[in-house]
Design a protein around this motif. Structure first.
Motif, mmCIF file in Angstrom:
data_model
loop_
_atom_site.group_PDB
_atom_site.id
_atom_site.type_symbol
_atom_site.label_atom_id
_atom_site.label_comp_id
_atom_site.label_asym_id
_atom_site.label_seq_id
_atom_site.Cartn_x
_atom_site.Cartn_y
_atom_site.Cartn_z
ATOM 1 N N VAL A 1 12.685 -2.267 8.014
ATOM 2 C CA VAL A 1 12.508 -2.394 6.568
ATOM 3 C C VAL A 1 11.079 -2.791 6.232
ATOM 4 O O VAL A 1 10.474 -2.232 5.313
ATOM 5 N N VAL A 2 10.515 -3.716 6.971
ATOM 6 C CA VAL A 2 9.142 -4.146 6.722
ATOM 7 C C VAL A 2 8.175 -2.987 6.956
ATOM 8 O O VAL A 2 7.254 -2.756 6.167
ATOM 9 N N THR A 3 8.393 -2.232 8.021
ATOM 10 C CA THR A 3 7.537 -1.087 8.306
ATOM 11 C C THR A 3 7.636 -0.039 7.210
ATOM 12 O O THR A 3 6.620 0.510 6.762
ATOM 13 N N LEU A 4 8.833 0.252 6.739
ATOM 14 C CA LEU A 4 9.002 1.230 5.668
ATOM 15 C C LEU A 4 8.363 0.767 4.364
ATOM 16 O O LEU A 4 7.779 1.568 3.631
ATOM 17 N N LEU A 5 8.449 -0.513 4.068
ATOM 18 C CA LEU A 5 7.807 -1.045 2.870
ATOM 19 C C LEU A 5 6.288 -0.957 2.959
ATOM 20 O O LEU A 5 5.617 -0.663 1.962
ATOM 21 N N GLN A 6 5.746 -1.190 4.136
ATOM 22 C CA GLN A 6 4.300 -1.081 4.308
ATOM 23 C C GLN A 6 3.845 0.362 4.160
ATOM 24 O O GLN A 6 2.806 0.629 3.551
ATOM 25 N N ILE A 7 4.604 1.290 4.698
ATOM 26 C CA ILE A 7 4.252 2.696 4.572
ATOM 27 C C ILE A 7 4.357 3.138 3.113
ATOM 28 O O ILE A 7 3.501 3.860 2.599
ATOM 29 N N ALA A 8 5.386 2.708 2.427
ATOM 30 C CA ALA A 8 5.562 3.078 1.018
ATOM 31 C C ALA A 8 4.472 2.456 0.141
ATOM 32 O O ALA A 8 4.085 3.029 -0.878
ATOM 33 N N GLY A 9 3.960 1.313 0.516
ATOM 34 C CA GLY A 9 2.913 0.665 -0.252
ATOM 35 C C GLY A 9 1.593 1.410 -0.201
ATOM 36 O O GLY A 9 0.756 1.273 -1.080
ATOM 37 N N CYS A 10 1.386 2.215 0.823
ATOM 38 C CA CYS A 10 0.144 2.986 0.965
ATOM 39 C C CYS A 10 0.297 4.421 0.486
ATOM 40 O O CYS A 10 -0.560 5.255 0.731
ATOM 41 N N ALA A 11 1.368 4.736 -0.194
ATOM 42 C CA ALA A 11 1.632 6.120 -0.585
ATOM 43 C C ALA A 11 0.703 6.586 -1.695
ATOM 44 O O ALA A 11 0.396 7.770 -1.787
ATOM 45 N N SER A 12 0.216 5.707 -2.539
ATOM 46 C CA SER A 12 -0.638 6.129 -3.659
ATOM 47 C C SER A 12 -2.015 5.485 -3.548
ATOM 48 O O SER A 12 -2.432 4.725 -4.415
ATOM 49 N N MET A 13 -2.736 5.806 -2.495
ATOM 50 C CA MET A 13 -4.044 5.200 -2.273
ATOM 51 C C MET A 13 -5.186 6.002 -2.896
ATOM 52 O O MET A 13 -6.317 5.559 -2.907
ATOM 53 N N GLY A 14 -4.930 7.181 -3.425
ATOM 54 C CA GLY A 14 -5.979 8.008 -3.993
ATOM 55 C C GLY A 14 -6.356 7.580 -5.397
ATOM 56 O O GLY A 14 -5.654 6.822 -6.053
ATOM 57 N N VAL A 15 -7.477 8.096 -5.855
ATOM 58 C CA VAL A 15 -7.939 7.838 -7.212
ATOM 59 C C VAL A 15 -7.413 8.951 -8.103
ATOM 60 O O VAL A 15 -7.605 10.132 -7.829
ATOM 61 N N GLU A 16 -6.778 8.573 -9.159
ATOM 62 C CA GLU A 16 -6.244 9.560 -10.094
ATOM 63 C C GLU A 16 -7.374 10.119 -10.954
ATOM 64 O O GLU A 16 -8.382 9.448 -11.172
ATOM 65 N N PRO A 17 -7.225 11.341 -11.458
ATOM 66 C CA PRO A 17 -8.305 11.944 -12.253
ATOM 67 C C PRO A 17 -8.697 11.132 -13.475
ATOM 68 O O PRO A 17 -9.876 11.095 -13.841
ATOM 69 N N TRP A 18 -7.777 10.462 -14.114
ATOM 70 C CA TRP A 18 -8.108 9.683 -15.312
ATOM 71 C C TRP A 18 -8.754 8.341 -14.974
ATOM 72 O O TRP A 18 -9.225 7.644 -15.860
ATOM 73 N N GLU A 19 -8.807 7.978 -13.695
ATOM 74 C CA GLU A 19 -9.459 6.738 -13.285
ATOM 75 C C GLU A 19 -10.907 6.954 -12.844
ATOM 76 O O GLU A 19 -11.650 6.001 -12.670
ATOM 77 N N ARG A 20 -11.303 8.183 -12.666
ATOM 78 C CA ARG A 20 -12.635 8.471 -12.137
ATOM 79 C C ARG A 20 -13.742 8.105 -13.107
ATOM 80 O O ARG A 20 -14.843 7.749 -12.690
ATOM 81 N N ASP A 21 -13.500 8.181 -14.391
ATOM 82 C CA ASP A 21 -14.547 7.813 -15.342
ATOM 83 C C ASP A 21 -14.870 6.326 -15.267
ATOM 84 O O ASP A 21 -16.018 5.924 -15.414
ATOM 85 N N LEU A 22 -13.870 5.490 -14.997
ATOM 86 C CA LEU A 22 -14.121 4.057 -14.873
ATOM 87 C C LEU A 22 -14.864 3.730 -13.584
ATOM 88 O O LEU A 22 -15.709 2.841 -13.544
ATOM 89 N N LEU A 23 -14.561 4.450 -12.517
ATOM 90 C CA LEU A 23 -15.200 4.184 -11.236
ATOM 91 C C LEU A 23 -16.619 4.731 -11.168
ATOM 92 O O LEU A 23 -17.386 4.350 -10.290
ATOM 93 N N ALA A 24 -16.990 5.614 -12.075
ATOM 94 C CA ALA A 24 -18.327 6.194 -12.068
ATOM 95 C C ALA A 24 -19.338 5.356 -12.843
ATOM 96 O O ALA A 24 -20.520 5.684 -12.855
ATOM 97 N N LYS A 25 -18.928 4.283 -13.458
ATOM 98 C CA LYS A 25 -19.844 3.452 -14.242
ATOM 99 C C LYS A 25 -20.782 2.668 -13.331
ATOM 100 O O LYS A 25 -20.463 2.380 -12.180
ATOM 101 N N ASP A 26 -21.941 2.318 -13.848
ATOM 102 C CA ASP A 26 -22.932 1.579 -13.071
ATOM 103 C C ASP A 26 -22.426 0.203 -12.646
ATOM 104 O O ASP A 26 -22.833 -0.319 -11.611
ATOM 105 N N GLU A 27 -21.557 -0.386 -13.435
ATOM 106 C CA GLU A 27 -21.030 -1.714 -13.101
ATOM 107 C C GLU A 27 -20.153 -1.695 -11.861
ATOM 108 O O GLU A 27 -19.903 -2.731 -11.251
#
Length: 74
Positions: free
Chosen positions: A11-37
């Motif tokens: 169960v712990v292993t499956l929870l850890q694997i499921a926790g890493c399932a959405s590690m990518g940057v979504e298209p609507w988040e890229r504008d925030l990550l492109a800022k100079d700050e």
């Protein structure tokens, strides 16, 4: 007892694997990550001073598009 421990580990292993399932940057988040700050080194003067101190102490140069000796005079 071993079955419970094995199930718990599974169960712990499956929870850890499921926790890493959405590690990518979504298209609507890229504008925030492109800022100079969001840069790791936001202050270019601070970066320049840190690089000068590092290369002066290491007695090396190069690798960051400039030449010179270890004395820090270039």
């Amino acid at each position: 007892m071993k079955d419970k421990l094995l199930r718990l580990a599974l169960v712990v292993t499956l929870l850890q694997i499921a926790g890493c399932a959405s590690m990518g940057v979504e298209p609507w988040e890229r504008d925030l990550l492109a800022k100079d700050e969001m840069l790791l080194d936001a202050d270019p003067v601070d970066v320049g001073l840190d690089e000068h101190i590092y290369f002066s102490k290491e007695a090396t140069s190069g690798g960051r598009a400039f030449g010179g000796g270890g004395c820090g005079c270039n």
